[in-house]
Design a protein around this motif. Structure first.
Motif, mmCIF file in Angstrom:
data_model
loop_
_atom_site.group_PDB
_atom_site.id
_atom_site.type_symbol
_atom_site.label_atom_id
_atom_site.label_comp_id
_atom_site.label_asym_id
_atom_site.label_seq_id
_atom_site.Cartn_x
_atom_site.Cartn_y
_atom_site.Cartn_z
ATOM 1 N N TYR A 1 0.803 -1.224 0.000
ATOM 2 C CA TYR A 1 0.000 0.000 0.000
ATOM 3 C C TYR A 1 0.841 1.282 0.000
ATOM 4 N N LEU A 2 2.139 1.158 -0.178
ATOM 5 C CA LEU A 2 3.008 2.334 -0.155
ATOM 6 C C LEU A 2 3.039 2.984 -1.542
ATOM 7 N N TYR A 3 1.932 3.570 -1.916
ATOM 8 C CA TYR A 3 1.792 4.136 -3.264
ATOM 9 C C TYR A 3 2.708 5.340 -3.481
ATOM 10 N N TYR A 4 2.776 6.222 -2.505
ATOM 11 C CA TYR A 4 3.550 7.452 -2.710
ATOM 12 C C TYR A 4 5.031 7.182 -2.982
ATOM 13 N N PRO A 5 5.716 6.336 -2.208
ATOM 14 C CA PRO A 5 7.134 6.084 -2.513
ATOM 15 C C PRO A 5 7.357 5.541 -3.914
ATOM 16 N N TRP A 6 6.459 4.665 -4.402
ATOM 17 C CA TRP A 6 6.638 4.108 -5.748
ATOM 18 C C TRP A 6 6.359 5.154 -6.821
ATOM 19 N N ILE A 7 5.353 5.977 -6.604
ATOM 20 C CA ILE A 7 5.086 7.056 -7.564
ATOM 21 C C ILE A 7 6.234 8.059 -7.557
ATOM 22 N N LEU A 8 6.784 8.323 -6.373
ATOM 23 C CA LEU A 8 7.935 9.219 -6.265
ATOM 24 C C LEU A 8 9.153 8.627 -6.974
ATOM 25 N N THR A 9 9.305 7.312 -6.912
ATOM 26 C CA THR A 9 10.399 6.643 -7.631
ATOM 27 C C THR A 9 10.277 6.883 -9.133
ATOM 28 N N LEU A 10 9.072 6.738 -9.646
ATOM 29 C CA LEU A 10 8.843 6.991 -11.071
ATOM 30 C C LEU A 10 9.143 8.446 -11.422
ATOM 31 N N SER A 11 8.729 9.362 -10.564
ATOM 32 C CA SER A 11 8.987 10.778 -10.804
ATOM 33 C C SER A 11 10.489 11.070 -10.804
ATOM 34 N N LEU A 12 11.221 10.425 -9.896
ATOM 35 C CA LEU A 12 12.675 10.604 -9.837
ATOM 36 C C LEU A 12 13.338 10.088 -11.113
ATOM 37 N N ILE A 13 12.924 8.925 -11.572
ATOM 38 C CA ILE A 13 13.496 8.347 -12.796
ATOM 39 C C ILE A 13 13.218 9.262 -13.991
ATOM 40 N N LEU A 14 11.993 9.767 -14.085
ATOM 41 C CA LEU A 14 11.650 10.657 -15.192
ATOM 42 C C LEU A 14 12.471 11.941 -15.149
ATOM 43 N N SER A 15 12.766 12.433 -13.951
ATOM 44 C CA SER A 15 13.563 13.656 -13.841
ATOM 45 C C SER A 15 14.996 13.442 -14.325
ATOM 46 N N ILE A 16 15.481 12.208 -14.219
ATOM 47 C CA ILE A 16 16.826 11.882 -14.704
ATOM 48 C C ILE A 16 16.800 11.654 -16.219
ATOM 49 N N VAL A 17 15.823 10.909 -16.678
ATOM 50 C CA VAL A 17 15.740 10.594 -18.110
ATOM 51 C C VAL A 17 15.535 11.853 -18.949
ATOM 52 N N PHE A 18 14.646 12.739 -18.485
ATOM 53 C CA PHE A 18 14.318 13.938 -19.258
ATOM 54 C C PHE A 18 15.054 15.189 -18.759
ATOM 55 N N LEU A 19 15.970 14.974 -17.787
ATOM 56 C CA LEU A 19 16.818 16.057 -17.277
ATOM 57 C C LEU A 19 16.013 17.294 -16.889
ATOM 58 N N TYR A 20 14.991 17.094 -16.086
ATOM 59 C CA TYR A 20 14.263 18.270 -15.613
ATOM 60 C C TYR A 20 14.489 18.437 -14.119
ATOM 61 N N PRO A 21 14.358 19.679 -13.626
ATOM 62 C CA PRO A 21 13.991 20.927 -14.317
ATOM 63 C C PRO A 21 15.026 21.303 -15.391
ATOM 64 N N ARG A 22 14.542 21.712 -16.554
ATOM 65 C CA ARG A 22 15.444 21.990 -17.678
ATOM 66 C C ARG A 22 16.408 23.119 -17.374
ATOM 67 N N ARG A 23 15.971 24.093 -16.586
ATOM 68 C CA ARG A 23 16.838 25.244 -16.324
ATOM 69 C C ARG A 23 18.093 24.868 -15.533
ATOM 70 N N LEU A 24 18.069 23.670 -14.918
ATOM 71 C CA LEU A 24 19.242 23.227 -14.176
ATOM 72 C C LEU A 24 20.217 22.462 -15.059
ATOM 73 N N ASN A 25 19.910 22.338 -16.349
ATOM 74 C CA ASN A 25 20.749 21.530 -17.238
ATOM 75 C C ASN A 25 21.208 22.308 -18.472
ATOM 76 N N LEU A 26 21.338 23.617 -18.286
ATOM 77 C CA LEU A 26 21.706 24.452 -19.420
ATOM 78 C C LEU A 26 23.185 24.798 -19.440
ATOM 79 N N GLN A 27 23.918 24.495 -18.369
ATOM 80 C CA GLN A 27 25.320 24.886 -18.374
ATOM 81 C C GLN A 27 26.151 23.958 -19.245
#
Length: 436
Positions: free
Chosen positions: A410-436
């Protein structure tokens, strides 16, 4: 190119052997429970006993007395003993508040105010808000777990489900709060301000929390109206409300529980309970924490031997050997802190352990410090929420009288947060932090 120092490398055989107690525990508890399809069959204390004994055996090259001393020093660390004080006070308060009717009175009010369909999202939102305010997941569990247990018990509800809702929300604030020790450790190790890290981290955490909240709203539609018990004295809500209010005000969790305990004693006397009778309630609560305390001591000792034997050092060497590109660097930072957290069961310690190495990786591969701090904090909180031997899970399940593994489905939030973390790495967001 070597751009950070890890000390003397640990051999593969030695490193894997040092990490093997974690495998023994996971196999003897999680795997066995999954095979039996019942997390109550294998006691977590027995699984940790097997893993602890194995840890002492594999820590070779030293006299047995020295191995036991290493185990005992880790188990007797000041942070572990402080956590035990919290467990004792939490057990005492929860038992007394329940016995004099404080929890029932508070739950009756909640059930009369909120429709059944809004109970789940309300509990999750309350846990997120309180944890964000006080910066500690343990304090949030102390404040809300008895409430969730009582609501879950009405009408034969699934107690583990309601407790998991609280546990997930507790790590929302542990991850984001300005006064959370994980936030402080992550920002200091990566050299960024807490405000900047909060903004960057919000892009990962807030979407996951919103999706989870929507999920709970949808799941709440099917929940039948929960029955309200008999009329309870509304004044009995005072101890419980005091715990929530003082926690939100940022008081130390031991002081919060002491205030709650004293106020419960006063109200108990005013409502006809004898001091000796209430002492019995308190004693029952303290006794109920016995297994939790034993599990905490064994887990701390086992993890102390893993660190002393070179297990964590081996992990650092393995995962920093080959990194390719900015995405790879972010993935390695997340994996490092997650695996070290798995071996320490403490997200703050995990962040401190890998902080300097993560900063070197971030600098070398152009990862913004705000993003690396966010990755450290988020990945460590995810693992801390999911492991059955984490302090927060053990405390919540002890207060609920259920198995630590019962929360896992029933630990839905940690698993959804895991997906969000993976997506942030794959798509390099927030984009403004990846412009240098």
């Amino acid at each position: 190119m070597q751009f950070y120092s890890l000390g003397t490398p640990v051999g593969r055989r030695r490193g894997l052997l040092a990490l093997s107690p974690v495998v023994v525990f996971l196999v003897s508890y999680v795997v066995v429970s999954l095979i039996l399809d019942d997390f109550y069959k294998m006691p977590v204390s027995v699984a940790l006993l097997l893993a602890s004994m194995w840890a002492v055996v594999i820590y070779r090259g030293r006299p047995l007395a020295e191995r036991v001393e290493t185990f005992s020093k880790a188990a007797g660390h000041s942070s572990i003993l402080y956590m035990i004080w919290i467990f004792v006070l939490a057990g005492a308060f929860a038992s007394l508040a329940k016995s004099i009717g404080s929890v029932e009175a508070t739950v009756n009010l909640a059930l009369s105010v909120f429709p059944a369909g809004f109970i789940l999202p309300t509990l999750f939102f309350a846990a997120c808000f309180i944890s964000l305010s006080i910066g500690t997941s343990v304090g949030t569990v102390v404040a809300l777990a008895p409430f969730a247990v009582e609501i879950g018990g009405h009408g034969g509800g699934n107690v583990a489900f309601y407790v998991a809702v609280i546990l997930g929300g507790a790590f929302f604030g542990d991850n984001l709060s300005f006064i959370s020790d994980t936030t402080i450790a992550a920002t200091r190790s990566q050299g960024c301000s807490m405000a900047d890290k909060f903004k960057a981290n919000s892009w990962i955490v807030v979407p996951a929390a919103v999706v989870t909240l929507i999920l709970y709203i949808m799941l709440g539609i099917d929940i039948p109206q929960l029955s309200v018990g008999g009329s309870a004295n509304p004044w009995l809500m005072i101890p419980y409300l005091l715990v929530i209010i003082t926690a939100v005000c940022g008081l130390n969790v031991t002081l919060v529980l002491t205030i709650g305990l004293v106020s419960a004693l006063i109200l108990g006397v005013c409502n006809g309970f004898g001091l000796v009778e209430m002492a019995g309630f308190i004693g029952q609560g303290i006794d109920s924490m016995g297994q939790l305390i034993i599990v905490t001591l064994m887990a701390a000792g086992m993890l102390g031997i893993i660190k002393a034997a070179g297990g964590i050092q081996y992990l650092l060497h393995v995962f920093t050997r080959r990194i390719h590109g900015r995405r790879g660097a972010q993935a390695v930072i997340s994996l490092l802190v997650a695996l070290v957290n798995l071996c320490t069961a403490n997200n703050t310690v995990a962040i401190i352990t890998v902080g300097s190495i993560s900063r070197s990786i971030a600098d070398h591969y152009g990862v913004d410090p705000r993003k690396s701090a966010s990755l450290l904090d988020t990945a460590s909180c995810i693992v801390q929420a999911l492991i059955p031997y984490g302090a927060q899970t053990l405390l919540a399940t002890s207060l609920a009288g259920i198995s630590p593994g019962a929360l896992f489905p029933y630990l839905y939030y940690p698993w959804i947060l895991t997906l969000s973390l993976i997506l942030s790495i794959v798509f390099l967001y927030p984009r403004r932090l990846n412009l240098q």
